[in-house]
Design a protein around this motif. Structure first.
Motif, PDB file in Angstrom:
ATOM      1  N   PRO B 186       0.745  -1.155  -0.028  1.00  7.89           N
ATOM      2  CA  PRO B 186       0.282   0.266  -0.145  1.00  7.89           C
ATOM      3  C   PRO B 186       1.102   1.007   0.065  1.00  7.89           C
ATOM      4  O   PRO B 186       1.887   1.376   0.834  1.00  7.89           O
ATOM      5  N   ALA B 187       0.691   2.224  -0.974  1.00  7.17           N
ATOM      6  CA  ALA B 187       1.211   3.322  -1.068  1.00  7.17           C
ATOM      7  C   ALA B 187       0.431   4.589  -0.710  1.00  7.17           C
ATOM      8  O   ALA B 187       0.932   5.705  -0.240  1.00  7.17           O
ATOM      9  N   LEU B 188      -0.639   4.459  -1.164  1.00 12.93           N
ATOM     10  CA  LEU B 188      -1.576   5.537  -0.996  1.00 12.93           C
ATOM     11  C   LEU B 188      -3.025   5.087  -0.316  1.00 12.93           C
ATOM     12  O   LEU B 188      -3.638   4.405  -1.095  1.00 12.93           O
ATOM     13  N   GLY B 265       5.816   4.439   4.979  1.00 15.38           N
ATOM     14  CA  GLY B 265       5.804   5.423   3.711  1.00 15.38           C
ATOM     15  C   GLY B 265       4.635   5.606   3.075  1.00 15.38           C
ATOM     16  O   GLY B 265       4.402   6.480   2.226  1.00 15.38           O
ATOM     17  N   ARG B 282      -9.982   4.332  -1.108  1.00 15.47           N
ATOM     18  CA  ARG B 282      -9.399   3.420  -1.886  1.00 15.47           C
ATOM     19  C   ARG B 282      -7.926   3.306  -1.425  1.00 15.47           C
ATOM     20  O   ARG B 282      -7.284   4.245  -1.103  1.00 15.47           O
ATOM     21  N   THR B 284      -4.383   2.149  -2.795  1.00 15.95           N
ATOM     22  CA  THR B 284      -3.345   1.824  -3.935  1.00 15.95           C
ATOM     23  C   THR B 284      -2.125   1.361  -3.405  1.00 15.95           C
ATOM     24  O   THR B 284      -1.511   2.122  -2.601  1.00 15.95           O
ATOM     25  N   GLY B 285      -1.681   0.440  -4.342  1.00 13.20           N
ATOM     26  CA  GLY B 285      -0.502  -0.227  -3.979  1.00 13.20           C
ATOM     27  C   GLY B 285       0.162  -0.125  -5.408  1.00 13.20           C
ATOM     28  O   GLY B 285      -0.153   0.161  -6.567  1.00 13.20           O
ATOM     29  N   ASP B 286       1.573  -0.795  -5.489  1.00 15.43           N
ATOM     30  CA  ASP B 286       2.147  -1.058  -6.816  1.00 15.43           C
ATOM     31  C   ASP B 286       1.629  -1.987  -7.634  1.00 15.43           C
ATOM     32  O   ASP B 286       2.133  -1.976  -8.844  1.00 15.43           O
ATOM     33  N   TRP B 289      -5.658  -1.491  -6.831  1.00 15.08           N
ATOM     34  CA  TRP B 289      -6.278  -0.757  -5.991  1.00 15.08           C
ATOM     35  C   TRP B 289      -7.423  -1.656  -5.632  1.00 15.08           C
ATOM     36  O   TRP B 289      -7.879  -2.564  -6.242  1.00 15.08           O
TER      37      TRP B 289
END
Lengths: 371, 371
Positions: B186-188, B265, B282, B284-286, B289
């Protein structure tokens, strides 16, 4: 100096011609072989975007044609010069670049170089008497943008920045819907852009790029938030995270997200990423929302709207020209007519000032108020 | 003190019973008319949420029943007491509230009062020997939350906060998908909640509510970001805008959006509004999502996922119990078994600490680092 361009512009102004159609004046040089006068583009920088997206589409232009190439790689000049039928006299190395001033077939210069070279090659084109279309980000600092604007003004030539989404049907319709009050008074904009950056490219080298995801893809979130809001932000606050152990991110940032508060009270939440895919925006007001996903891709935009408690996809008819052709033709028309481009240098400067504020806010962990 | 509850809990602990099924012990009091022992809930505060969402569903519970009502309005006690067959001896005014300690039919107290009253009525219920389920926000300050936790601990009773989405199928599935790596790392997280607030209600009166949209609806964005992230934020930065000329917002905020940076991060962008409708999140990862829209409504959740470049809606099967019944039964099970609730007082305290940081960040126009 490009005397032809001067005289065309002067004639248009003299005649007080307002519309583009009537501003297309026949000239002795091309009246014989072309029904409409087309201005000549020199493409500066033969990278992927230039050769795959721009050059193949110039032939669709109504008011422009490809007349010259500039590159530091002789093989590229040979390959694309041959492919596009550009005579050797119209192929330039960077060392020969200033000689474009002597080529009357070059009216317009489209700068598609690494970001750090935008200012120099735009200014030199202005000084050579050419109109300059420059890719975004306009430059790597607001100070460079100001120098570019000054150079174009001094040369009495146009300067435009390659914000192609302004020529794309869904984006234009989204702006119209928002302005028409479809969603009510805009209260929130979310704008998200990102992708997984491939290693070993100039975009990941700060001296070349001037910055990371924000300079490259986050600028779409920034610019979209501004054109959707229709006003300029009063305060900006940003947060960054970059895994510096990732070899891609030794010098540039990965994740940088920011909030912008506009004078109306609208708040925009923007996303910029180099490690995940994002391409969307949404404008929400008290009556509903208007959104695109994908929003700023080369093609395939989709619009979704919500009103009266119902969400639905909305079909947006294509424009006569796609966003690439629309942009190229618009700038040619501006050069011919003397009209100010839709996205002039001042528009690029505004984004760079905000980009600097975003970096400062993230670095100092505080909100930055804007003048 | 509720000796029955004590003895049941002690028996369960004594027997080392782990599973809920085997922890349902028959008692003399109800063995005759009920195949399973059900604990009794007292509902404190007979407002809209209590009377429309909670009370009608208690009859669906496996481990709980409605046994008492507490209200300051005699007409409500009469109306709902009659409707739900609650004897007059089990109907209490606030002046009579502490007498619940003498009523063995009350095992659990569900506090559904204006926010500023949560702490007092929860603490008094703990002191009366009852297990306390309290609506969110847990209280109007972190200090109040700490006092509530201390009171429950001292009384050796359970304390849970009404984060019903943790018992909702789509939210549970979203958490599972994210944890399973469906979207990659997960990034966002984006989490947006808001609605158009109706005028003239206690939620718009700061002494009663403790705050505006953040306390009421933005807390869903905050809590969802935390349960989706599975970690606690390290830094928070917020931006607020409120039209103070709007009579609804004389004392509480309308718009307050914030960013949270987590140790991994991951950055979360959260929205809280009292002037536009939002209900979505939502992650979102690499790799893609996972999102819900609506996300935390009473019903009608929809899940959308993106993987391998394809976006699709995902059907999520219903759980045997809806979120309301699931929450009510879970707390009854915890009271019976001695197990810690999924969302104990400490969970509400964490949100209140972050809410205080959000307000501080917006007020001081700077990021707030969290311990």
């Amino acid at each position: 100096m490009d005397k032809q361009a001067f005289s065309r512009r002067d004639m248009v102004q003299l005649l007080g011609v307002g519309s583009i159609a009537s501003a297309v004046l026949p000239t002795a040089a091309c009246a014989a072989d072309q029904p409409k006068r087309k201005l000549g583009y020199a493409i500066v920088g033969l990278g992927s975007y230039a050769t795959r997206q721009i050059m193949p589409r110039i032939k669709e232009c109504e008011f422009a044609r490809l007349t010259a190439l500039v590159s530091g790689t002789p093989e590229k000049l040979e390959r694309y010069g041959s492919e596009y039928n550009i005579p050797r006299t119209h192929r330039y190395s960077y060392a020969e670049y200033d000689r474009i001033r002597d080529n009357p077939d070059i009216d317009l210069v489209y700068v598609i170089l690494p970001n750090s070279m935008h200012a120099e090659y735009s200014i030199r084109a202005s000084q050579a008497g050419k109109h300059v279309l420059c890719e975004k980000p306009m430059a790597v600092s607001a100070a460079e943008c100001e120098a570019m604007i000054a150079a174009a003004r001094k040369a009495n030539r146009k300067l435009m920045i390659g914000y192609r989404s302004r020529f794309e049907a869904h984006n234009r319709h989204a702006i119209e819907l928002v302005r028409s009050g479809f969603a009510g008074t805009p209260a929130l904009i979310t704008a998200e852009h990102g992708f997984n950056a491939q290693p070993n490219q100039w975009r990941l080298d700060k001296p070349m790029s001037g910055g990371g995801s924000l300079m490259d893809i986050g600028i779409y979130s920034l610019n979209a938030a501004r054109y959707l809001a229709g006003e300029e932000p009063a305060e900006i606050s940003a947060m960054e995270y970059t895994d510096r152990s990732d070899p891609r991110f030794r010098t540039v940032e990965d994740r940088i997200d920011w909030q912008m508060r506009f004078p109306s009270g609208l708040i925009a939440n923007c996303v910029s990423r180099y490690t995940s895919n994002h391409n969307a925006y949404r404008v929400t007001g008290d009556k509903g929302w208007v959104g695109l996903e994908p929003a700023t891709s080369y093609a395939g935009q989709q619009m979704w709207v919500r009103a009266n408690g119902k969400t639905e996809q909305r079909f947006v008819p294509a424009l006569p020209k796609n966003q690439f052709v629309g942009q190229l033709d618009h700038f040619a028309e501006c050069a011919m007519s003397g009209r100010e481009p839709l996205v002039p240098g001042e528009e690029g400067l505004r984004d760079l000032r905000l980009i600097e504020a975003i970096y400062r806010s993230a670095r100092e962990h505080r909100a930055v108020k804007l003048a």
